[in-house]
Design an enzyme around this catalytic site. Sequence first.
Site, PDB file in Angstrom:
ATOM      1  N   ASP A  60      -6.421 -14.120  18.190  1.00  0.00           N
ATOM      2  CA  ASP A  60      -6.145 -12.684  18.127  1.00  0.00           C
ATOM      3  C   ASP A  60      -5.382 -12.266  19.387  1.00  0.00           C
ATOM      4  OD1 ASP A  60      -6.542  -9.792  18.271  1.00  0.00           O
ATOM      5  OD2 ASP A  60      -8.028 -10.098  16.692  1.00  0.00           O
ATOM      6  N   ALA A  84       1.073  -7.628  13.919  1.00  0.00           N
ATOM      7  CA  ALA A  84       0.788  -6.197  13.795  1.00  0.00           C
ATOM      8  C   ALA A  84       0.004  -5.950  12.520  1.00  0.00           C
ATOM      9  CB  ALA A  84       2.098  -5.391  13.747  1.00  0.00           C
ATOM     10  N   THR A 126      10.174  -1.086  14.331  1.00  0.00           N
ATOM     11  CA  THR A 126      10.517  -0.585  13.003  1.00  0.00           C
ATOM     12  C   THR A 126      11.308   0.721  13.062  1.00  0.00           C
ATOM     13  OG1 THR A 126       9.499   0.388  11.023  1.00  0.00           O
ATOM     14  CG2 THR A 126       8.193   0.453  13.013  1.00  0.00           C
ATOM     15  N   ASP A 127      12.091   0.974  12.020  1.00  0.00           N
ATOM     16  CA  ASP A 127      12.818   2.253  11.952  1.00  0.00           C
ATOM     17  C   ASP A 127      11.862   3.429  11.775  1.00  0.00           C
ATOM     18  OD1 ASP A 127      12.085   1.828   9.298  1.00  0.00           O
ATOM     19  OD2 ASP A 127      14.116   1.901   8.491  1.00  0.00           O
ATOM     20  N   GLU A 128      10.605   3.131  11.399  1.00  0.00           N
ATOM     21  CA  GLU A 128       9.651   4.236  11.173  1.00  0.00           C
ATOM     22  C   GLU A 128       9.333   4.996  12.449  1.00  0.00           C
ATOM     23  OE1 GLU A 128       6.348   3.698   8.613  1.00  0.00           O
ATOM     24  OE2 GLU A 128       7.398   2.299   7.306  1.00  0.00           O
ATOM     25  N   TYR A 154       0.338   4.229  11.486  1.00  0.00           N
ATOM     26  CA  TYR A 154       1.089   2.974  11.684  1.00  0.00           C
ATOM     27  C   TYR A 154       2.315   3.214  12.570  1.00  0.00           C
ATOM     28  CZ  TYR A 154       4.691  -0.521  10.810  1.00  0.00           C
ATOM     29  OH  TYR A 154       5.700  -1.443  10.973  1.00  0.00           O
ATOM     30  N   SER A 155       3.171   4.158  12.160  1.00  0.00           N
ATOM     31  CA  SER A 155       4.423   4.335  12.918  1.00  0.00           C
ATOM     32  C   SER A 155       4.142   4.838  14.323  1.00  0.00           C
ATOM     33  CB  SER A 155       5.393   5.259  12.171  1.00  0.00           C
ATOM     34  OG  SER A 155       4.799   6.494  11.863  1.00  0.00           O
ATOM     35  N   LYS A 158       3.307   1.877  16.433  1.00  0.00           N
ATOM     36  CA  LYS A 158       4.508   1.087  16.755  1.00  0.00           C
ATOM     37  C   LYS A 158       5.353   1.809  17.816  1.00  0.00           C
ATOM     38  CE  LYS A 158       5.735  -2.279  15.018  1.00  0.00           C
ATOM     39  NZ  LYS A 158       5.443  -3.703  15.371  1.00  0.00           N
ATOM     40  N   ASN A 183      13.318  -1.607   6.011  1.00  0.00           N
ATOM     41  CA  ASN A 183      12.411  -2.331   5.094  1.00  0.00           C
ATOM     42  C   ASN A 183      12.922  -3.714   4.732  1.00  0.00           C
ATOM     43  OD1 ASN A 183      11.670   0.544   4.773  1.00  0.00           O
ATOM     44  ND2 ASN A 183      10.275  -0.290   3.241  1.00  0.00           N
ATOM     45  N   LEU A 194       5.722  -2.618  -1.660  1.00  0.00           N
ATOM     46  CA  LEU A 194       6.308  -2.204  -2.948  1.00  0.00           C
ATOM     47  C   LEU A 194       6.853  -3.367  -3.787  1.00  0.00           C
ATOM     48  CD1 LEU A 194       7.131   0.322  -4.685  1.00  0.00           C
ATOM     49  CD2 LEU A 194       9.392   0.065  -3.674  1.00  0.00           C
ATOM     50  N   TYR A 211       4.685   6.321  -6.211  1.00  0.00           N
ATOM     51  CA  TYR A 211       4.151   7.494  -5.512  1.00  0.00           C
ATOM     52  C   TYR A 211       5.073   8.695  -5.735  1.00  0.00           C
ATOM     53  CZ  TYR A 211       1.373   4.140  -2.665  1.00  0.00           C
ATOM     54  OH  TYR A 211       0.522   3.162  -2.219  1.00  0.00           O
ATOM     55  N   ASP A 276       1.099  11.168  -4.460  1.00  0.00           N
ATOM     56  CA  ASP A 276       1.989  10.751  -3.375  1.00  0.00           C
ATOM     57  C   ASP A 276       1.189  10.280  -2.157  1.00  0.00           C
ATOM     58  OD1 ASP A 276       4.371  10.282  -2.170  1.00  0.00           O
ATOM     59  OD2 ASP A 276       5.136  12.338  -2.341  1.00  0.00           O
ATOM     60  N   HIS A 280       4.323  11.340   3.420  1.00  0.00           N
ATOM     61  CA  HIS A 280       5.310  10.348   2.962  1.00  0.00           C
ATOM     62  C   HIS A 280       6.708  10.592   3.557  1.00  0.00           C
ATOM     63  CE1 HIS A 280       6.476   7.843  -0.851  1.00  0.00           C
ATOM     64  NE2 HIS A 280       6.904   7.296   0.277  1.00  0.00           N
TER      65      HIS A 280
END
Length: 342
Positions: A60, A84, A126-128, A154-155, A158, A183, A194, A211, A276, A280
């Site tokens: 870990d 992650a 990430t782009d998020e 999550y985002s 990150k 993605n 997805l 969604y 949804d 989102h």
Amino acid sequence: METILVTGGAGFIGNCFCKLLLKERPEWKVVNVDSLTYAANPNTIKEELNNPNYKFYKTDIRDREAIYKIFEEEKPNIVVNFAAESHVDRSILDPESFLTTNIIGTEVLMDACRKYGIERYHQVSTDEVYGDLPLDRPDLFFHEDTPLHTSSPYSTSKASADLLVLAYFRTYGLPVTISRCSNNYGPYQFPEKLIPLMIYKANHDQKLPVYGEGINIRDWLYVEDHCRGILAVLEKGRVGEVYNLGGHNERNNLYIVKRILSELNKPESLIEHVADRHGHDQRYAIDPAKANKELGWDPITTFEVGIKKTIEWYLSDKGSAWLDECMKQNQEWLVKNYKNRK
Ligand code: NAD
Ligand code: DAU
């Protein structure tokens, strides 16, 4: 000889990166550190385990003592952190492990880098972290200097890790780079995401849960192209810099789901609109011009080719056996996530 320590190398993208290195940098030693959470199937790394240039530690990244021991043993000169908690829906239902793995785990790895000395620490982001763009402004894109503005736990975890990485660069002079990608899709992606989930469901004539209206847009990139981008950052990127990696391939979710149904020759009546996702994100769209200009990187797999290759893999003997196992591993989550959405 380079010794590269890859964390999360039993997951979807980390494993693809290890495979790429073993094939294209055969003189490098690849050390994979992965705790094998629910998102990792041990069969993913079965072939790599036979390679003399590959070593695996089931560890870990939050375990400081164990991580320091691995650094003492392996003396890596490059570290790439893929490890992650990566699924947005899970972060909405239970954020804690996202904060500890994605932020504290990053801190532990960078502390090890400072203590033992490395040439490069690379953070896979990430782009998020940029939040989302409105659907009615197709002229807008995420650039490296777009402000961080996150939506989900999550985002947020990150983005926090990204800030910590940049702080270690400025405060301690740690030689870091960050890549922020859109993605990914391709073989060995866990079927909570997805594309593999919809391939499984379509193939088994089950309902495909979309969604909301299904109009949210993602910028899809074939996983091997992402991995080539990370390698380009390691070999040509400037320390302290962020590089956006994206596919120039924006599609809405309904398009993706319909495309999978059509490739499998299944009816669109299998689509079921469900409640949804909270908060989102509407649209992600990366401008990868900097990576193109400085690193000469460009995605080479078109969506037409990539989606066919991906579906073919999940329907192959090897891919379908892997997918069946993961679906069994994932049953509890599927019930929890979808039971109140109808
Ligand atoms: P994944 O969930 O498929 O794999 C994550 C891996 O990390 C698993 O093998 C898991 O066992 C391991 N892991 C989790 N917690 C750990 C811990 N505490 N210690 C050690 N190992 C641990 O994720 P992925 O889709 O391959 O994503 C990899 C990275 O890329 C993540 O950092 C993610 O944020 C980023 N990313 C993903 C995408 C995407 O589309 N999937 C896009 C951009 C960026
Ligand atoms: O943009 C990069 C990010 O892409 C990564 O940082 C994340 O780790 C990765 O999981 C992915 O996040 P998304 O939330 O975009 O991926 P996901 O596959 O979960 O969902 C893609 C879109 O499909 C999203 O708009 C939600 C929708 N969706 C998803 C599932 C699982 C559905 O409509 N139905 C579903 O059952």
